[in-house]
Design an enzyme around this catalytic site. Structure first.
Site, PDB file in Angstrom:
ATOM      1  N   GLU A   1      -6.867  -5.744   4.207  1.00  0.00           N
ATOM      2  CA  GLU A   1      -7.886  -4.881   3.613  1.00  0.00           C
ATOM      3  C   GLU A   1      -9.175  -5.631   3.314  1.00  0.00           C
ATOM      4  OE1 GLU A   1      -6.836  -2.994  -0.086  1.00  0.00           O
ATOM      5  OE2 GLU A   1      -8.753  -1.936  -0.179  1.00  0.00           O
TER       6      GLU A   1
ATOM      7  N   ASP B   1      -2.136  -5.047   2.407  1.00  0.00           N
ATOM      8  CA  ASP B   1      -2.955  -4.670   1.258  1.00  0.00           C
ATOM      9  C   ASP B   1      -2.535  -5.584   0.120  1.00  0.00           C
ATOM     10  OD1 ASP B   1      -3.903  -1.514  -0.335  1.00  0.00           O
ATOM     11  OD2 ASP B   1      -4.313  -3.606  -0.865  1.00  0.00           O
TER      12      ASP B   1
ATOM     13  N   ILE C   1      -3.543  -6.027  -3.010  1.00  0.00           N
ATOM     14  CA  ILE C   1      -3.324  -5.280  -4.256  1.00  0.00           C
ATOM     15  C   ILE C   1      -3.607  -3.813  -3.963  1.00  0.00           C
ATOM     16  CG2 ILE C   1      -3.942  -4.908  -6.667  1.00  0.00           C
ATOM     17  CD1 ILE C   1      -4.949  -7.740  -6.875  1.00  0.00           C
ATOM     18  N   ASP C   2      -2.538  -3.030  -3.814  1.00  0.00           N
ATOM     19  CA  ASP C   2      -2.733  -1.579  -3.651  1.00  0.00           C
ATOM     20  C   ASP C   2      -2.724  -0.993  -5.063  1.00  0.00           C
ATOM     21  OD1 ASP C   2      -3.070   0.728  -2.010  1.00  0.00           O
ATOM     22  OD2 ASP C   2      -1.059   1.325  -2.611  1.00  0.00           O
TER      23      ASP C   2
ATOM     24  N   THR D   1      -6.081  -1.301  -6.902  1.00  0.00           N
ATOM     25  CA  THR D   1      -7.006  -2.267  -7.524  1.00  0.00           C
ATOM     26  C   THR D   1      -7.643  -1.707  -8.787  1.00  0.00           C
ATOM     27  OG1 THR D   1      -7.465  -3.339  -5.394  1.00  0.00           O
ATOM     28  CG2 THR D   1      -9.083  -3.645  -7.132  1.00  0.00           C
TER      29      THR D   1
ATOM     30  N   ASP E   1      -2.884   0.831   3.232  1.00  0.00           N
ATOM     31  CA  ASP E   1      -2.300   1.486   2.043  1.00  0.00           C
ATOM     32  C   ASP E   1      -0.908   2.050   2.325  1.00  0.00           C
ATOM     33  OD1 ASP E   1      -5.542   2.877   1.313  1.00  0.00           O
ATOM     34  OD2 ASP E   1      -4.589   1.161   0.329  1.00  0.00           O
TER      35      ASP E   1
HETATM   36  C1  LIP Z   1      -6.134   2.618  -3.274  1.00  0.00           C
HETATM   37  C2  LIP Z   1      -5.098   3.594  -2.818  1.00  0.00           C
HETATM   38  C3  LIP Z   1      -5.110   4.812  -3.708  1.00  0.00           C
HETATM   39  C4  LIP Z   1      -6.454   5.479  -3.629  1.00  0.00           C
HETATM   40  C5  LIP Z   1      -7.535   4.523  -4.022  1.00  0.00           C
HETATM   41  C6  LIP Z   1      -7.491   3.220  -3.208  1.00  0.00           C
HETATM   42  P1  LIP Z   1      -6.650   0.032  -2.977  1.00  0.00           P
HETATM   43  O1  LIP Z   1      -6.076   1.462  -2.462  1.00  0.00           O
HETATM   44  O2  LIP Z   1      -3.830   3.002  -2.840  1.00  0.00           O
HETATM   45  O3  LIP Z   1      -4.133   5.724  -3.277  1.00  0.00           O
HETATM   46  O4  LIP Z   1      -6.474   6.592  -4.462  1.00  0.00           O
HETATM   47  O5  LIP Z   1      -8.785   5.164  -3.821  1.00  0.00           O
HETATM   48  O6  LIP Z   1      -7.791   3.508  -1.863  1.00  0.00           O
HETATM   49  O7  LIP Z   1      -8.126   0.111  -2.706  1.00  0.00           O
HETATM   50  O8  LIP Z   1      -6.372  -0.108  -4.419  1.00  0.00           O
HETATM   51  O9  LIP Z   1      -5.984  -0.989  -2.114  1.00  0.00           O
END
Ligand code: LIP
Length: 286
Positions: free
Chosen positions: A69, A89, A91-92, A94, A219
């Site tokens: 990412e 990813d 940190i999914d 963030t 994601d």
């Molecule tokens: C997040 C997603 C989440 C979405 C956020 C963001 P990140 O990914 O996991 O579902 O609502 O907008 O995209 O940016 O934290 O890796």
């Protein structure tokens, strides 16, 4: 058929190390930067964890390729080839990480010939390791996972995300979809703030549907296989075949529920993850 178990086991070991890095930073001050919108954040921990994961995996498997990412966010070209590829990813969730909202995950998918061979989602705060290897089932901390199999949409818990888009068309579509589902009715709508963990709730049977428009391949590439290996259905939001680069996904407990949800939800246009931004600007005259 190749056995990618050695890669899977290595992936699990580095995911656990990444989770330790994340948890050691969770309660510390963070240097937060914006990406595509005021709700699309990145911290130095995201970047440090991704660099650790790619360097460590590349040292072990030097011929493999990577889609990360934050590397893509820094301008690296995104191309999924037939080569063994790790889709990461770091940190999914963030935004959750920045606010210490307790749902953050490391998501690692592994593809060969553009097909996901295994997926790992490590939910860091609650120490939940979701994983699946193609054809060998899905597991949570070693215990087999099974989707709920629910076929009555009125008895479903639906998980989705608001996402990072803040333009009128996206926000109207997102909120209208939620209202349409609540009126079906469904039992409830939830959003954890991490697509990967959201989707793993369908694999575990704790939820029956997950849909999202606007997320990215990193994601959901891992959790899509985890849902499939748990007996769930994964498709595009209109019922077509799932395409991890499309930025749309619908996961469900059964085909009956998936079809009903696909009739209800609407989408908004998103540039594909593998679409060249320059080409789309020229094509669309933007
Ligand atoms: C997040 C997603 C989440 C979405 C956020 C963001 P990140 O990914 O996991 O579902 O609502 O907008 O995209 O940016 O934290 O890796």
């Amino acid at each position: 058929m190749s056995d990618w178990t050695e890669c899977l086991n290595f992936g699990i070991s580095v995911a656990k190390q990444a989770a330790e890095m994340i948890m050691s930073s969770l309660h510390h001050p963070k240097d937060v930067k914006l990406k595509s919108s005021a709700a699309d954040l990145v911290t130095e921990t995201d970047q440090r964890v991704e660099k650790f994961l790619i360097m460590t995996i590349r040292r072990r498997f030097p011929q493999h390729r990577f889609i990360g990412e934050e590397s893509i966010g820094a301008g690296e070209h995104l191309e999924l080839t037939d080569s063994p590829t790790w889709i990461i990813d770091p940190i999914d969730g963030t935004v959750n990480f920045v606010h210490r909202f307790p749902f953050v995950a490391v998501s690692i998918a592994f593809t060969v010939n553009k097909r996901t061979e295994f997926g790992i989602v490590y939910s860091c705060v609650d120490n939940k390791l979701f994983c699946a290897q193609r054809g060998q089932g899905a597991f949570l901390n070693g215990v087999p996972l099974h989707a709920s199999g629910q076929e009555d949409v009125s008895r479903c818990v639906v998980v989705t995300e608001i996402g990072a888009e803040r333009d009128d068309e996206a926000l109207t579509t997102v909120t209208t979809n939620i209202c349409r589902l609540l009126k079906l009715p469904v039992h409830g709508v939830r959003a954890l703030g991490t697509a990967a963990v959201d989707m793993c709730q369908v694999a575990s049977g704790a939820a029956d549907v997950y849909y999202h428009i606007g997320m990215h391949c990193w994601d959901i590439a891992a959790s899509a296989l985890i849902v499939q290996e748990a007996g769930g259905i994964v498709m595009d939001t209109d019922g077509a075949e799932f395409d991890m680069m499309s930025r749309r996904v619908l996961a469900a407990s059964s085909s009956a529920v998936a079809s009903r949800i696909a009739q209800v939800i609407r989408t908004f246009p998103c540039r594909r993850d593998d679409e060249d931004p320059c080409v789309s600007v020229v094509q669309n005259g933007l």
